[in-house]
Motif scaffolding. Structure first.
Motif, PDB file in Angstrom:
ATOM      1  N   ASP A  22       0.994  -0.861   0.162  1.00 20.16           N
ATOM      2  CA  ASP A  22      -0.400   0.271   0.246  1.00 20.16           C
ATOM      3  C   ASP A  22       0.695   1.073  -0.034  1.00 20.16           C
ATOM      4  O   ASP A  22       2.170   1.302  -0.148  1.00 20.16           O
ATOM      5  CB  ASP A  22      -0.729   0.033   1.081  1.00 20.16           C
ATOM      6  N   GLY A  23       0.476   2.646   0.152  1.00 18.08           N
ATOM      7  CA  GLY A  23       0.352   3.530   0.226  1.00 18.08           C
ATOM      8  C   GLY A  23       1.691   3.934   1.672  1.00 18.08           C
ATOM      9  O   GLY A  23       1.901   5.443   1.169  1.00 18.08           O
ATOM     10  N   PHE A  24       1.632   3.105   2.349  1.00 23.35           N
ATOM     11  CA  PHE A  24       1.843   3.877   4.002  1.00 23.35           C
ATOM     12  C   PHE A  24       3.228   4.468   3.421  1.00 23.35           C
ATOM     13  O   PHE A  24       2.910   5.746   4.515  1.00 23.35           O
ATOM     14  CB  PHE A  24       0.819   2.772   4.907  1.00 23.35           C
ATOM     15  N   THR A  66      -6.145   6.252  12.346  1.00 26.62           N
ATOM     16  CA  THR A  66      -5.409   5.185  12.630  1.00 26.62           C
ATOM     17  C   THR A  66      -4.316   5.056  11.356  1.00 26.62           C
ATOM     18  O   THR A  66      -4.163   3.869  11.168  1.00 26.62           O
ATOM     19  CB  THR A  66      -7.131   3.853  11.444  1.00 26.62           C
ATOM     20  N   PHE A  67      -4.211   6.553  11.262  1.00 31.76           N
ATOM     21  CA  PHE A  67      -3.205   6.497  10.698  1.00 31.76           C
ATOM     22  C   PHE A  67      -1.902   7.382  11.427  1.00 31.76           C
ATOM     23  O   PHE A  67      -1.369   8.913  11.094  1.00 31.76           O
ATOM     24  CB  PHE A  67      -3.201   6.610   9.190  1.00 31.76           C
ATOM     25  N   HIS A  68      -1.284   7.282  13.147  1.00 31.70           N
ATOM     26  CA  HIS A  68      -0.252   8.343  13.621  1.00 31.70           C
ATOM     27  C   HIS A  68       0.859   8.341  12.742  1.00 31.70           C
ATOM     28  O   HIS A  68       1.424   9.494  12.735  1.00 31.70           O
ATOM     29  CB  HIS A  68      -0.678   8.099  14.673  1.00 31.70           C
ATOM     30  N   GLY A  69       1.622   7.065  11.921  1.00 28.31           N
ATOM     31  CA  GLY A  69       2.847   7.241  11.264  1.00 28.31           C
ATOM     32  C   GLY A  69       2.911   8.396  10.657  1.00 28.31           C
ATOM     33  O   GLY A  69       3.664   9.067  10.349  1.00 28.31           O
ATOM     34  N   ARG A  70       1.916   8.968  10.148  1.00 32.14           N
ATOM     35  CA  ARG A  70       1.872  10.009   8.517  1.00 32.14           C
ATOM     36  C   ARG A  70       1.443  11.250   9.574  1.00 32.14           C
ATOM     37  O   ARG A  70       2.101  12.453   9.089  1.00 32.14           O
ATOM     38  CB  ARG A  70       0.331   9.482   7.939  1.00 32.14           C
ATOM     39  N   GLY A  93       6.749  11.385   2.310  1.00 30.93           N
ATOM     40  CA  GLY A  93       6.183  11.846   1.349  1.00 30.93           C
ATOM     41  C   GLY A  93       5.776  13.018   3.016  1.00 30.93           C
ATOM     42  O   GLY A  93       6.584  14.789   2.527  1.00 30.93           O
ATOM     43  N   VAL A  94       5.900  13.187   3.572  1.00 33.61           N
ATOM     44  CA  VAL A  94       5.212  13.735   4.980  1.00 33.61           C
ATOM     45  C   VAL A  94       7.110  14.485   5.238  1.00 33.61           C
ATOM     46  O   VAL A  94       7.098  15.188   5.489  1.00 33.61           O
ATOM     47  CB  VAL A  94       4.592  13.466   6.751  1.00 33.61           C
ATOM     48  N   SER A 121      12.957  -1.075   8.304  1.00 33.65           N
ATOM     49  CA  SER A 121      11.725  -2.349   7.837  1.00 33.65           C
ATOM     50  C   SER A 121      10.263  -1.762   8.056  1.00 33.65           C
ATOM     51  O   SER A 121      10.039  -1.236   8.507  1.00 33.65           O
ATOM     52  CB  SER A 121      12.535  -3.915   8.578  1.00 33.65           C
ATOM     53  N   HIS A 122       9.600  -2.421   6.974  1.00 32.26           N
ATOM     54  CA  HIS A 122       8.181  -2.395   7.153  1.00 32.26           C
ATOM     55  C   HIS A 122       7.936  -3.814   6.842  1.00 32.26           C
ATOM     56  O   HIS A 122       6.149  -3.862   6.727  1.00 32.26           O
ATOM     57  CB  HIS A 122       7.720  -1.199   5.577  1.00 32.26           C
ATOM     58  N   LEU A 123       8.729  -4.862   7.247  1.00 33.63           N
ATOM     59  CA  LEU A 123       7.753  -5.963   6.649  1.00 33.63           C
ATOM     60  C   LEU A 123       7.880  -6.466   8.595  1.00 33.63           C
ATOM     61  O   LEU A 123       8.262  -7.934   8.870  1.00 33.63           O
ATOM     62  CB  LEU A 123       8.706  -6.831   5.913  1.00 33.63           C
TER      63      LEU A 123
END
Length: 272
Positions: A17-19, A126-130, A25-26, A40-42
């Motif tokens: 996905d684009g997460f 649900t997307f505090h990472g971004r 980008g931010v 890692s993102h896995l």
């Protein structure tokens, strides 16, 4: 505070996905000069312990900077969002233990992320990472003083994961499965120093006690030192004893999940 120019990212977002791109980008919009390193993102979804282990074993090899870890099954709940400074580094993420194995034992300072002017709006539940962690990390990388992110609190109040256990006795060392990597290699909390203390020598098999099972396992420098399909014990790149199957999956063969108890003995010892 001088710009750190480095932000690292560790998440369980995956790559389908684009997460991850959104977080990149931010950061790029707020701190375009910052170098972003993907750890890692896995990380397996919601596996906070695995995330903590990967972070702790990787950060020593990264430049000093801002290190973001988002393995966050409690996103949108009352769990705190935090930044922790210590040892020349800043760690940003949820207060659920994922940062705890990296926090220095002394001179650390902890802050709750309460300064909403640093966040993105509208805020996703649900997307505090971004919307929270990436922008705060970017501002810190661009030179913002950590005290500006929110209220300071006692670092001893951070949520912590239990430290991996190990106990050296005469001829044996008790430990646990620390992590299992994508190859099925089983990393134990037993260290190379522990092995030296019990008299283990590369080239001499080890006794591996798994509950009621006792295995005699070759102790070599690398998994390629045994034929394909064979079990081997070796010290991995993090300095921990690992069990592997050359061209196979040791975790599946042995049925060893993270946290499982393992006893290791020098094979010639009479104590196992």
């Amino acid at each position: 505070m001088a710009p750190t120019k480095c932000v690292s990212l560790l998440t369980d977002y995956g790559l389908e996905d684009g997460f991850v791109a959104a977080c990149h980008g931010v950061i790029a919009r707020i701190a375009p000069a910052a170098r972003v390193i993907d750890i890692s993102h896995l990380v397996p979804p919601a596996d906070v312990r695995r995330g903590a282990a990967i972070l702790a074993q990787t950060v020593p090899y990264l430049p000093e900077g801002v290190h973001v870890a988002v393995v966050d099954p409690g996103v949108g709940t009352t769990r705190r969002a935090v930044a922790v400074a210590g040892g020349g580094r800043i760690f940003v993420g949820p207060d659920n233990g994922v940062l705890s194995w990296c926090v220095p034992d002394s001179d650390a300072r902890a802050f709750e992320l309460t300064n909403r002017t640093l966040w993105l709006e509208p805020l996703s539940a649900t997307f505090h990472g971004r919307d929270v962690f990436a922008p705060v990390a970017a501002h810190l990388a661009a030179g913002l003083d950590i005290a500006a992110v929110g209220e300071e609190f006692d670092v001893s109040d951070l949520v912590t994961l239990p430290r991996p256990t190990r106990r050296v006795q005469e001829g044996t060392v008790d430990g646990e499965v620390l992590t299992v990597d994508r190859f099925g290699n089983v990393q134990l909390s037993v260290t190379a120093d522990d092995l030296r203390r019990i008299g283990a020598v590369i080239g001499v098999p080890l006794g591996i006690v798994l509950g009621r099972r006792t295995l005699t396992v070759p102790y070599r420098e690398t998994f390629g030192a045994v034929p394909p399909g064979e079990l081997v014990a070796y010290v991995d790149s993090a300095g921990c004893l690992a069990l592997a199957v050359n061209s196979g999956n040791a975790a599946q063969r042995l049925g060893l999940p993270p946290g499982a108890h393992v006893r290791v003995a020098a094979a010639l010892a009479s104590t196992y």
